[in-house]
Design an enzyme around this catalytic site. Structure first.
Site, PDB file in Angstrom:
ATOM      1  N   ARG A   1       4.420   6.264  -0.446  1.00  0.00           N
ATOM      2  CA  ARG A   1       4.839   6.242   0.951  1.00  0.00           C
ATOM      3  C   ARG A   1       5.553   4.969   1.389  1.00  0.00           C
ATOM      4  O   ARG A   1       5.803   4.774   2.577  1.00  0.00           O
ATOM      5  CB  ARG A   1       3.619   6.443   1.854  1.00  0.00           C
ATOM      6  CG  ARG A   1       2.558   5.350   1.709  1.00  0.00           C
ATOM      7  CD  ARG A   1       1.404   5.562   2.682  1.00  0.00           C
ATOM      8  NE  ARG A   1       0.331   4.612   2.504  1.00  0.00           N
ATOM      9  CZ  ARG A   1       0.312   3.371   2.977  1.00  0.00           C
ATOM     10  NH1 ARG A   1       1.358   2.921   3.657  1.00  0.00           N
ATOM     11  NH2 ARG A   1      -0.731   2.582   2.773  1.00  0.00           N
TER      12      ARG A   1
ATOM     13  N   THR B   1      -2.679   4.342  -4.239  1.00  0.00           N
ATOM     14  CA  THR B   1      -2.384   3.302  -3.250  1.00  0.00           C
ATOM     15  C   THR B   1      -3.286   2.086  -3.462  1.00  0.00           C
ATOM     16  O   THR B   1      -2.862   0.941  -3.271  1.00  0.00           O
ATOM     17  CB  THR B   1      -2.528   3.842  -1.821  1.00  0.00           C
ATOM     18  OG1 THR B   1      -1.637   4.944  -1.647  1.00  0.00           O
ATOM     19  CG2 THR B   1      -2.172   2.773  -0.798  1.00  0.00           C
TER      20      THR B   1
ATOM     21  N   LYS C   1      11.955  12.019   0.387  1.00  0.00           N
ATOM     22  CA  LYS C   1      11.491  12.887   1.472  1.00  0.00           C
ATOM     23  C   LYS C   1      12.564  13.908   1.851  1.00  0.00           C
ATOM     24  O   LYS C   1      12.261  15.057   2.177  1.00  0.00           O
ATOM     25  CB  LYS C   1      11.115  12.034   2.690  1.00  0.00           C
ATOM     26  CG  LYS C   1       9.881  11.160   2.492  1.00  0.00           C
ATOM     27  CD  LYS C   1       8.629  11.995   2.413  1.00  0.00           C
ATOM     28  CE  LYS C   1       7.382  11.135   2.548  1.00  0.00           C
ATOM     29  NZ  LYS C   1       6.148  11.932   2.603  1.00  0.00           N
TER      30      LYS C   1
ATOM     31  N   LEU D   1      -5.906   7.890  -6.173  1.00  0.00           N
ATOM     32  CA  LEU D   1      -6.257   6.503  -5.829  1.00  0.00           C
ATOM     33  C   LEU D   1      -5.114   5.529  -6.129  1.00  0.00           C
ATOM     34  O   LEU D   1      -5.333   4.322  -6.289  1.00  0.00           O
ATOM     35  CB  LEU D   1      -7.533   6.051  -6.558  1.00  0.00           C
ATOM     36  CG  LEU D   1      -8.743   7.008  -6.473  1.00  0.00           C
ATOM     37  CD1 LEU D   1      -9.945   6.394  -7.181  1.00  0.00           C
ATOM     38  CD2 LEU D   1      -9.073   7.357  -5.041  1.00  0.00           C
TER      39      LEU D   1
ATOM     40  N   SER E   1      16.291   4.412   1.909  1.00  0.00           N
ATOM     41  CA  SER E   1      15.648   3.866   0.706  1.00  0.00           C
ATOM     42  C   SER E   1      15.422   5.031  -0.247  1.00  0.00           C
ATOM     43  O   SER E   1      15.573   6.197   0.132  1.00  0.00           O
ATOM     44  CB  SER E   1      14.298   3.219   1.049  1.00  0.00           C
ATOM     45  OG  SER E   1      13.349   4.216   1.400  1.00  0.00           O
TER      46      SER E   1
ATOM     47  N   GLN F   1       7.435  12.316  11.054  1.00  0.00           N
ATOM     48  CA  GLN F   1       6.588  11.396  11.812  1.00  0.00           C
ATOM     49  C   GLN F   1       7.168   9.987  11.820  1.00  0.00           C
ATOM     50  O   GLN F   1       7.718   9.525  10.828  1.00  0.00           O
ATOM     51  CB  GLN F   1       5.182  11.362  11.221  1.00  0.00           C
ATOM     52  CG  GLN F   1       4.226  10.444  11.974  1.00  0.00           C
ATOM     53  CD  GLN F   1       2.791  10.622  11.548  1.00  0.00           C
ATOM     54  OE1 GLN F   1       1.987  11.200  12.262  1.00  0.00           O
ATOM     55  NE2 GLN F   1       2.451  10.119  10.380  1.00  0.00           N
TER      56      GLN F   1
END
Length: 384
Positions: A100, A35, A186, A33, A180, A209
């Protein structure tokens, strides 16, 4: 199939869970939780009020006549992953359990380090848990087209490319350059997956994506099944942010020259593409890279599209470029390849021009709520 989603409480994670349940798959999920907490940290919230995990599970049972196991926990916890995988016995583990946001990662040292530590540790924990329990489990990992940066070459849909080094041909990983600390996390994820996958013969789909936009999918039929929708400068993707600006009568704000070009995909098309990849895994032991997007635009073109949609809906807005807080190329070549998803039958159902009208209409009932958060839309996080 049995699908375990890490990051099930998120924008795409929740929408994917609904799609898979509607298609008859068994789904379990883990989410810490974060985010929700981090959105509050920057003074924002989801445009749509989110039910608690318990209420989400109850809504799935009532609306979709399906059962869902929602575990509140941290994907960095290797023991939790081991226990859940051993008990649930998934065919696929979908890894969305990462910080993200690029702006969030660029706020300061602590946010940069949290992003790197959270994202790399959750990925490594998953790789080891799967390799030690059942290496045949398919890992579906969400990466980003941003791993490639904006190179002056066509972006291939492959893990490796041929290069001439010292006059001799060699195979090297596809070149990457993050914009960044989030994007670098990633990229490091990708290398961890490639290396551990080779050591343990893991089966992996690494999805690159583009930015996602949209308020709903076919399964989101009422308030109880809504997924989150972020619109602030930290968490909101560019189209989502533009739509809220237009609704509130604020200027639509491309950064800098507005010629930054990316590949975009709707939430509906994203979850459908993910479903296809889940139901059509790569060969056992294969590392598969998939570029996932539907349309290519620059951010000024998107601003014009959103403005036109807003005007058609009777809203008054304008486009006003603002200083770019990021360090990035504002004019560049951009030509990514996409072959795998079309070969699996993927055909985009949505397009930006049609979808932004639906988005703005969906947001109108929440205008008063959005007014309370309009101070967090303009960029404050500076890359330098």
């Amino acid at each position: 199939m049995r699908v375990l989603i890490l990051g099930i409480d998120g924008y795409i994670g929740w929408a994917l869970a609904l799609r898979l349940l509607a298609k008859g798959h068994e789904v379990a999920g883990i989410d810490n939780l974060s985010t929700r907490r981090f959105s509050e940290e920057v003074g924002s919230d989801s445009a749509f009020p989110l039910p608690s995990p318990k209420d989400r599970v109850n809504a799935v049972k009532k609306k979709l006549d399906a059962s869902l196991d929602f575990i509140v926990g941290d994907a960095k916890d290797k023991k939790l992953l081991e226990d859940t995988i051993s008990k649930f016995k998934p065919d696929v583990v979908v890894h969305f359990a990462e910080q993200r946001s690029a702006p969030f990662s660029m706020r300061d040292y602590n946010h940069a380090w949290y992003t790197l530590e959270n994202n790399l540790k959750s990925t490594l924990s998953l790789l080891y848990a799967v390799s030690e329990i059942d290496p045949s489990i398919h890992i579906l990992k969400m990466g980003t087209m941003g791993e490639y940066g904006t190179p002056n070459f066509d972006i291939p849909e492959s893990a490796f490319v041929r290069a001439v080094i010292n006059g001799k041909e060699d195979i090297i990983p596809t070149p990457k350059w993050g914009g960044s600390y989030y994007h670098w996390s990633k990229i490091f994820d990708t290398y961890l997956i490639m290396f551990k996958g080779m050591l343990s013969s893991l089966t992996v789909t690494d999805i690159m994506q583009g930015p996602v936009y949209g308020t709903k999918t076919e399964e989101i039929i009422d308030e109880e099944l809504r997924t989150r929708f972020d619109f602030d400068e930290t968490w909101g993707t560019v189209i989502n942010r533009y739509c809220v600006e237009a609704l509130l009568g604020l200027p639509i704000t491309p950064y800098g020259k507005g010629k930054q070009t990316r590949g975009f995909i709707s939430l509906e098309d994203s979850v459908e593409a993910l479903r296809l990849l889940i139901e059509n895994p790569p060969k056992q032991g294969e590392y598969r890279v998939v570029n996932q997007f539907a349309e290519i635009f620059n951010v000024y073109e998107l601003a014009q599209i959103v403005k036109n949609a807003a005007v058609e809906l009777g809203l008054k807005t304008e486009i006003r470029s603002v200083e770019n807080p990021r360090i990035e190329k504002e004019e560049h070549y951009y030509n990514p390849e996409i072959k795998i998803l079309p070969s699996l039958g993927f055909r985009p159902r949505k397009d930006v021009r049609g979808e932004v009208k639906i988005m703005i209409k969906d947001l109108i009932p929440y205008k008063e709520r959005l007014e309370r958060f309009k101070h967090v839309i303009m960029p404050k996080t500076r890359w330098r």
